[in-house]
Design a protein around this motif. Structure first.
Motif, PDB file in Angstrom:
ATOM      1  N   ALA A 168       0.944  -1.414  -0.065  1.00  0.00           N
ATOM      2  CA  ALA A 168       0.012  -0.017   0.009  1.00  0.00           C
ATOM      3  C   ALA A 168       1.000   1.071  -0.053  1.00  0.00           C
ATOM      4  O   ALA A 168       1.191   1.902   0.931  1.00  0.00           O
ATOM      5  N   GLY A 169       1.617   1.519  -1.125  1.00  0.00           N
ATOM      6  CA  GLY A 169       2.588   2.632  -1.121  1.00  0.00           C
ATOM      7  C   GLY A 169       3.887   2.434  -0.709  1.00  0.00           C
ATOM      8  O   GLY A 169       4.147   1.221  -0.274  1.00  0.00           O
ATOM      9  N   ALA A 170       4.709   3.140  -1.465  1.00  0.00           N
ATOM     10  CA  ALA A 170       6.282   2.946  -1.278  1.00  0.00           C
ATOM     11  C   ALA A 170       6.555   3.036   0.321  1.00  0.00           C
ATOM     12  O   ALA A 170       7.741   2.530   0.723  1.00  0.00           O
ATOM     13  N   PHE A 203      17.084  13.792   5.281  1.00  0.00           N
ATOM     14  CA  PHE A 203      16.554  12.092   5.160  1.00  0.00           C
ATOM     15  C   PHE A 203      14.980  12.602   4.868  1.00  0.00           C
ATOM     16  O   PHE A 203      14.468  13.588   5.127  1.00  0.00           O
ATOM     17  N   TYR A 204      14.337  11.560   4.389  1.00  0.00           N
ATOM     18  CA  TYR A 204      13.080  11.710   4.368  1.00  0.00           C
ATOM     19  C   TYR A 204      12.288  11.057   5.667  1.00  0.00           C
ATOM     20  O   TYR A 204      12.664  10.248   6.107  1.00  0.00           O
ATOM     21  N   PHE A 205      11.668  11.939   6.036  1.00  0.00           N
ATOM     22  CA  PHE A 205      11.040  11.927   7.610  1.00  0.00           C
ATOM     23  C   PHE A 205      10.642  10.540   7.767  1.00  0.00           C
ATOM     24  O   PHE A 205      10.746  10.014   8.960  1.00  0.00           O
ATOM     25  N   ASN A 206       9.667  10.032   6.923  1.00  0.00           N
ATOM     26  CA  ASN A 206       9.039   8.842   7.209  1.00  0.00           C
ATOM     27  C   ASN A 206      10.018   7.554   7.291  1.00  0.00           C
ATOM     28  O   ASN A 206       9.767   6.647   7.856  1.00  0.00           O
ATOM     29  N   HIS A 207      11.092   7.801   6.702  1.00  0.00           N
ATOM     30  CA  HIS A 207      12.256   6.877   6.889  1.00  0.00           C
ATOM     31  C   HIS A 207      12.783   6.613   8.350  1.00  0.00           C
ATOM     32  O   HIS A 207      12.907   5.719   8.850  1.00  0.00           O
ATOM     33  N   GLU A 208      13.089   7.821   8.663  1.00  0.00           N
ATOM     34  CA  GLU A 208      13.562   7.768  10.045  1.00  0.00           C
ATOM     35  C   GLU A 208      12.558   7.406  10.974  1.00  0.00           C
ATOM     36  O   GLU A 208      12.785   6.406  11.958  1.00  0.00           O
ATOM     37  N   SER A 253      17.022   1.255  -1.719  1.00  0.00           N
ATOM     38  CA  SER A 253      16.901   2.510  -2.889  1.00  0.00           C
ATOM     39  C   SER A 253      15.509   2.928  -3.248  1.00  0.00           C
ATOM     40  O   SER A 253      14.610   2.087  -3.557  1.00  0.00           O
ATOM     41  N   ASP A 254      15.187   3.762  -2.935  1.00  0.00           N
ATOM     42  CA  ASP A 254      13.789   4.522  -2.785  1.00  0.00           C
ATOM     43  C   ASP A 254      13.767   5.279  -4.016  1.00  0.00           C
ATOM     44  O   ASP A 254      14.459   6.437  -4.302  1.00  0.00           O
ATOM     45  N   GLU A 255      12.813   4.863  -5.114  1.00  0.00           N
ATOM     46  CA  GLU A 255      12.933   5.389  -6.223  1.00  0.00           C
ATOM     47  C   GLU A 255      11.635   5.934  -6.829  1.00  0.00           C
ATOM     48  O   GLU A 255      10.976   5.960  -7.988  1.00  0.00           O
ATOM     49  N   THR A 256      10.725   6.344  -5.668  1.00  0.00           N
ATOM     50  CA  THR A 256       9.577   7.022  -5.931  1.00  0.00           C
ATOM     51  C   THR A 256       9.650   7.856  -7.178  1.00  0.00           C
ATOM     52  O   THR A 256       8.488   8.233  -7.739  1.00  0.00           O
ATOM     53  N   TYR A 257      10.709   8.798  -7.395  1.00  0.00           N
ATOM     54  CA  TYR A 257      10.355   9.913  -8.453  1.00  0.00           C
ATOM     55  C   TYR A 257      11.360   9.455  -9.487  1.00  0.00           C
ATOM     56  O   TYR A 257      11.844  10.178 -10.279  1.00  0.00           O
ATOM     57  N   GLU A 258      11.387   8.074  -9.699  1.00  0.00           N
ATOM     58  CA  GLU A 258      12.335   7.679 -10.865  1.00  0.00           C
ATOM     59  C   GLU A 258      12.175   8.660 -12.173  1.00  0.00           C
ATOM     60  O   GLU A 258      13.013   8.796 -13.203  1.00  0.00           O
ATOM     61  N   TYR A 283       9.446   1.466  -5.337  1.00  0.00           N
ATOM     62  CA  TYR A 283       8.566   2.248  -6.500  1.00  0.00           C
ATOM     63  C   TYR A 283       7.190   2.665  -5.775  1.00  0.00           C
ATOM     64  O   TYR A 283       6.412   1.959  -5.029  1.00  0.00           O
ATOM     65  N   SER A 284       6.690   3.808  -6.440  1.00  0.00           N
ATOM     66  CA  SER A 284       5.351   4.181  -6.044  1.00  0.00           C
ATOM     67  C   SER A 284       4.677   4.715  -7.365  1.00  0.00           C
ATOM     68  O   SER A 284       4.956   4.986  -8.181  1.00  0.00           O
ATOM     69  N   MET A 285       3.011   4.238  -7.097  1.00  0.00           N
ATOM     70  CA  MET A 285       2.323   4.838  -8.297  1.00  0.00           C
ATOM     71  C   MET A 285       1.798   6.334  -7.793  1.00  0.00           C
ATOM     72  O   MET A 285       0.986   6.919  -8.732  1.00  0.00           O
ATOM     73  N   SER A 286       1.980   6.680  -6.753  1.00  0.00           N
ATOM     74  CA  SER A 286       1.281   7.781  -6.063  1.00  0.00           C
ATOM     75  C   SER A 286       1.688   9.223  -6.957  1.00  0.00           C
ATOM     76  O   SER A 286       0.857   9.815  -7.187  1.00  0.00           O
ATOM     77  N   LYS A 287       3.070   9.439  -7.488  1.00  0.00           N
ATOM     78  CA  LYS A 287       3.402  10.639  -7.641  1.00  0.00           C
ATOM     79  C   LYS A 287       3.241  10.594  -9.709  1.00  0.00           C
ATOM     80  O   LYS A 287       2.448  11.375 -10.089  1.00  0.00           O
ATOM     81  N   ALA A 288       3.944   9.440 -10.148  1.00  0.00           N
ATOM     82  CA  ALA A 288       3.924   9.302 -11.533  1.00  0.00           C
ATOM     83  C   ALA A 288       2.562   9.198 -12.116  1.00  0.00           C
ATOM     84  O   ALA A 288       2.345   9.740 -13.083  1.00  0.00           O
ATOM     85  N   TRP A 326      -4.828   5.997  -3.885  1.00  0.00           N
ATOM     86  CA  TRP A 326      -5.029   4.480  -4.377  1.00  0.00           C
ATOM     87  C   TRP A 326      -4.184   3.811  -3.394  1.00  0.00           C
ATOM     88  O   TRP A 326      -4.653   2.519  -3.469  1.00  0.00           O
ATOM     89  N   ARG A 327      -3.141   4.005  -2.976  1.00  0.00           N
ATOM     90  CA  ARG A 327      -2.116   3.494  -2.158  1.00  0.00           C
ATOM     91  C   ARG A 327      -1.628   2.238  -2.893  1.00  0.00           C
ATOM     92  O   ARG A 327      -1.858   1.147  -2.343  1.00  0.00           O
ATOM     93  N   ILE A 328      -0.871   2.406  -3.776  1.00  0.00           N
ATOM     94  CA  ILE A 328      -0.298   1.300  -4.350  1.00  0.00           C
ATOM     95  C   ILE A 328       1.471   1.730  -4.702  1.00  0.00           C
ATOM     96  O   ILE A 328       1.654   2.674  -5.173  1.00  0.00           O
TER      97      ILE A 328
END
Ligand SMILES: Cc1ncc(COP(=O)(O)O)c(C=O)c1O
Length: 391
Positions: free
Chosen positions: A99-101, A125-130, A201-206, A232-237, A243-245
């Motif tokens: 349900a999301g990256a 860093f990305y705060f949710n990672h911490e 490797s977080d590639e949400t913004y590939e 990877y994330s479907m949220s941005k692209a 939809w949380r995928i």
């Protein structure tokens, strides 16, 4: 007196999510333009919405489904990873739909660690990672980046201890917009391999790169499959944040651990959202590219406007994602500056402290939700505000 049920918990050490904190202040000042949240202004491809509509009459989408992800989606993802990312999952990786990256990252941390282990993040860093690392009972080890927000492999190597389990990279980066060069990502991936660590490797913004910047998936490198998580994330692209995928390619020998986590936390991804994701991946990168081109020109307007501030504001190169991360010459702390920008100038940014930048005043500008009509007004307010407060 009865004992209180309220005890100290692991959550006390975790920072509060910054977006709702800033959102509360924004609500007190109607008319504020937000450069705060990392969202896009567009929605999913029409075919994704149609796929959901037509699936609703099928009983299968109302039942529990495969924990890994619907087979049709998993094979669509495998084809995409092979064609676009150079990741051949037949060479030792498994795929899981989440349900999301963010969830994929949490799964990765839980799958590879014991409480007390360390995971290295590059700062900012990305705060949710911490937050995820702390929630797993682990320690986030923050390693500074250089003046252009690029990781320093030497500094990463020096931060490794007996408890280190992974190094995390995000490229294109949230919150800085930096795109890490291929040589650097190769070095980090090799460092992880040589020291027996995972590379997450977080590639949400590939897809979100500008100018000559190019995205590389470290998971495509020879020998990377056994120690690399590619998220990877479907949220941005695809404009599908609600939809949380998301999905992750991960070392196949962790399948049992990943399935335990998935079964407990999610059971299976939301079936109708998976149908939307299949159709979105079929529309593919050509759907996203025109929006990225539009963002490229909005980004240029943002960078040009901030450039007029001269010594008040230094903006390191931001060649990707939908962010830049200026450093401001002021003795104010970042939260105070962010609050004053909202209350006095009706423009919201995210304070750099949320991303671990405690030494100096930094903030993140998110321009993904801006359209041509609002960008001039929003960035104009920011520039005026910074001049008035810090000039
Ligand atoms: C680097 C990074 N990873 C993950 C996410 C979360 O993505 P998702 O909506 O797929 O959980 C974000 C969202 O801003 C992000 O910036």
């Amino acid at each position: 007196m009865p004992n209180s049920v309220r005890a100290v918990t692991r959550m006390d050490a975790v920072q509060a999510p910054i977006i709702p904190v800033v959102g509360d202040i924004i609500r007190q000042v109607p008319g504020t333009i937000s450069l705060g949240q990392g969202v896009v202004h567009y929605g999913p491809p029409a075919a994704a919405v149609d796929a959901v509509r037509s699936s609703l009459s099928e009983f299968a989408v109302h039942e529990y489904a495969s924990g890994t992800g619907q087979p049709a989606l998993v094979s669509r993802i495998a084809a995409k990873l092979a064609a676009e990312n150079g990741i051949d999952t037949a060479r030792g990786s498994a795929i899981m739909v989440t349900a999301g990256a963010n969830m994929a990252f949490m799964h990765a941390v839980l799958a590879i660690s014991e409480p007390g282990d360390e995971i290295i993040l590059t700062v900012p860093f990305y705060f949710n990672h911490e937050m995820a690392i702390q929630m797993a009972g682990c320690r986030a080890v923050a390693v500074p980046t250089d003046a252009n927000y690029r990781p320093d492999p030497g500094a990463l190597a020096r931060a490794i201890t007996d408890r280190t389990r992974a190094i995390v990279t995000i490229s294109p980066n949230n919150p800085t917009g930096a795109v890490f060069p291929e040589t650097l990502l190769r070095e980090v991936n090799a460092l992880c391999r040589d020291r027996g660590l995972f590379h997450i490797s977080d590639e949400t913004y590939e897809y979100f790169t500008y100018g000559s910047a190019r995205h590389l998936s470290p998971g495509s490198l020879p020998g990377a499959a056994g120690h690399t998580f590619s998220i990877y994330s479907m949220s941005k692209a695809y404009g599908m944040a609600g939809w949380r995928i998301g999905y992750v390619a991960y070392p196949a020998d962790l399948t049992a651990a990943m399935l335990k986590i998935q079964d407990t936390v999610l059971i299976c991804p939301t079936a109708v959202a998976e149908r939307a994701a299949i159709a979105a991946l079929d529309a593919g990168r050509p759907y996203c590219d025109p929006f990225v081109r539009e963002l490229a020109s909005i980004r240029q307007i943002v960078l040009d406007a901030l450039g007029t501030l001269g010594s008040i504001c230094d903006v390191p190169p931001a060649e990707g994602a939908m962010y830049c991360f200026p450093r401001v010459a002021t003795s104010l702390d970042a939260m105070t500056l962010a609050e004053r920008l909202i209350r006095e100038h009706k423009v919201a940014v995210t304070p750099g402290t949320a991303f671990g930048m405690t030494d100096g005043c930094y903030f993140r500008v998110a321009f993904g939700a801006l359209q041509r009509e609002t960008v001039a007004e929003g960035i104009g307010r920011l520039v005026t505000g910074l001049r008035a407060i810090c000039g």
